[in-house]
Design a protein around this motif. Structure first.
Motif, mmCIF file in Angstrom:
data_model
loop_
_atom_site.group_PDB
_atom_site.id
_atom_site.type_symbol
_atom_site.label_atom_id
_atom_site.label_comp_id
_atom_site.label_asym_id
_atom_site.label_seq_id
_atom_site.Cartn_x
_atom_site.Cartn_y
_atom_site.Cartn_z
ATOM 1 N N GLU A 77 0.847 -1.181 0.000
ATOM 2 C CA GLU A 77 0.000 0.000 0.000
ATOM 3 C C GLU A 77 0.888 1.238 0.000
ATOM 4 O O GLU A 77 1.985 1.214 0.551
ATOM 5 N N ILE A 78 0.393 2.308 -0.623
ATOM 6 C CA ILE A 78 1.135 3.569 -0.610
ATOM 7 C C ILE A 78 0.240 4.677 -0.071
ATOM 8 O O ILE A 78 -0.983 4.610 -0.162
ATOM 9 N N ALA A 79 0.905 5.680 0.476
ATOM 10 C CA ALA A 79 0.225 6.889 0.936
ATOM 11 C C ALA A 79 1.048 8.075 0.435
ATOM 12 O O ALA A 79 2.023 8.479 1.060
ATOM 13 N N PRO A 80 0.699 8.592 -0.744
ATOM 14 C CA PRO A 80 1.484 9.693 -1.291
ATOM 15 C C PRO A 80 1.130 11.035 -0.646
ATOM 16 O O PRO A 80 -0.024 11.292 -0.309
ATOM 17 N N THR A 81 2.147 11.853 -0.444
ATOM 18 C CA THR A 81 1.974 13.245 -0.034
ATOM 19 C C THR A 81 2.725 14.091 -1.053
ATOM 20 O O THR A 81 3.307 13.556 -1.998
ATOM 21 N N HIS A 82 2.757 15.384 -0.862
ATOM 22 C CA HIS A 82 3.459 16.247 -1.817
ATOM 23 C C HIS A 82 4.967 16.006 -1.812
ATOM 24 O O HIS A 82 5.626 16.169 -2.840
ATOM 25 N N THR A 83 5.508 15.602 -0.691
ATOM 26 C CA THR A 83 6.960 15.468 -0.569
ATOM 27 C C THR A 83 7.464 14.048 -0.393
ATOM 28 O O THR A 83 8.663 13.812 -0.510
ATOM 29 N N VAL B 213 6.438 9.541 -0.591
ATOM 30 C CA VAL B 213 5.551 8.411 -0.841
ATOM 31 C C VAL B 213 5.859 7.390 0.246
ATOM 32 O O VAL B 213 6.979 6.893 0.352
ATOM 33 N N HIS B 214 4.862 7.111 1.084
ATOM 34 C CA HIS B 214 4.993 6.144 2.166
ATOM 35 C C HIS B 214 4.543 4.787 1.633
ATOM 36 O O HIS B 214 3.544 4.698 0.926
ATOM 37 N N ILE B 215 5.281 3.738 1.981
ATOM 38 C CA ILE B 215 5.034 2.394 1.455
ATOM 39 C C ILE B 215 4.983 1.423 2.631
ATOM 40 O O ILE B 215 5.863 1.458 3.503
ATOM 41 N N ARG B 216 3.954 0.559 2.639
ATOM 42 C CA ARG B 216 3.849 -0.422 3.719
ATOM 43 C C ARG B 216 3.294 -1.749 3.199
ATOM 44 O O ARG B 216 2.692 -1.826 2.130
ATOM 45 N N ASP B 217 3.462 -2.769 4.007
ATOM 46 C CA ASP B 217 2.917 -4.099 3.733
ATOM 47 C C ASP B 217 1.503 -4.135 4.301
ATOM 48 O O ASP B 217 1.301 -3.880 5.495
ATOM 49 N N SER B 218 0.518 -4.462 3.483
ATOM 50 C CA SER B 218 -0.870 -4.441 3.939
ATOM 51 C C SER B 218 -1.157 -5.480 5.025
ATOM 52 O O SER B 218 -2.110 -5.334 5.779
ATOM 53 N N LYS B 219 -0.324 -6.517 5.117
ATOM 54 C CA LYS B 219 -0.533 -7.547 6.140
ATOM 55 C C LYS B 219 -0.132 -7.057 7.528
ATOM 56 O O LYS B 219 -0.588 -7.587 8.527
ATOM 57 N N THR B 220 0.753 -6.065 7.583
ATOM 58 C CA THR B 220 1.232 -5.554 8.866
ATOM 59 C C THR B 220 1.187 -4.022 8.862
ATOM 60 O O THR B 220 2.221 -3.355 8.894
ATOM 61 N N PRO B 221 -0.002 -3.447 8.831
ATOM 62 C CA PRO B 221 -0.123 -1.997 8.670
ATOM 63 C C PRO B 221 0.352 -1.155 9.855
ATOM 64 O O PRO B 221 0.600 0.030 9.682
ATOM 65 N N ILE B 222 0.514 -1.765 11.030
ATOM 66 C CA ILE B 222 0.936 -0.955 12.176
ATOM 67 C C ILE B 222 2.452 -0.968 12.392
ATOM 68 O O ILE B 222 2.952 -0.290 13.268
ATOM 69 N N THR B 223 3.170 -1.734 11.590
ATOM 70 C CA THR B 223 4.625 -1.758 11.701
ATOM 71 C C THR B 223 5.204 -0.555 10.958
ATOM 72 O O THR B 223 4.517 0.096 10.182
ATOM 73 N N PRO B 224 6.477 -0.239 11.183
ATOM 74 C CA PRO B 224 7.090 0.881 10.479
ATOM 75 C C PRO B 224 6.990 0.711 8.961
ATOM 76 O O PRO B 224 6.921 -0.409 8.447
ATOM 77 N N HIS B 225 6.995 1.834 8.271
ATOM 78 C CA HIS B 225 6.897 1.793 6.816
ATOM 79 C C HIS B 225 8.075 2.534 6.188
ATOM 80 O O HIS B 225 8.795 3.246 6.869
ATOM 81 N N LEU B 226 8.239 2.338 4.912
ATOM 82 C CA LEU B 226 9.298 2.961 4.130
ATOM 83 C C LEU B 226 8.775 4.279 3.564
ATOM 84 O O LEU B 226 7.607 4.373 3.180
#
Length: 60
Positions: free
Chosen positions: A20-26, A28-41
């Motif tokens: 999953e991604i969560a783009p902002t203006h500055t 792009v946050h990337i995470r594993d959908s199976k573990t959404p509460i762990t740290p993301h890239l």
């Protein structure tokens, strides 16, 4: 940090094992959908675009 709005690829359908991604203006946050509460890239939009273009070439 503002609340992130996560989205997954439409190619994933109803699958829960995807990226999953969560783009902002500055950033792009990337995470594993199976573990959404762990740290993301987090990467710059340019880095994300380069990665997606590379992945698309590797897939063809």
């Amino acid at each position: 940090m503002p609340e992130l709005t996560w989205q997954k690829s439409t190619y994933s359908g109803d699958a829960s094992n995807c990226v999953e991604i969560a783009p902002t203006h500055t950033t792009v946050h990337i995470r594993d959908s199976k573990t959404p509460i762990t740290p993301h890239l987090a990467v710059t939009p340019t880095t994300w675009t380069d990665f997606v273009q590379y992945a698309a070439k590797a897939d063809s």
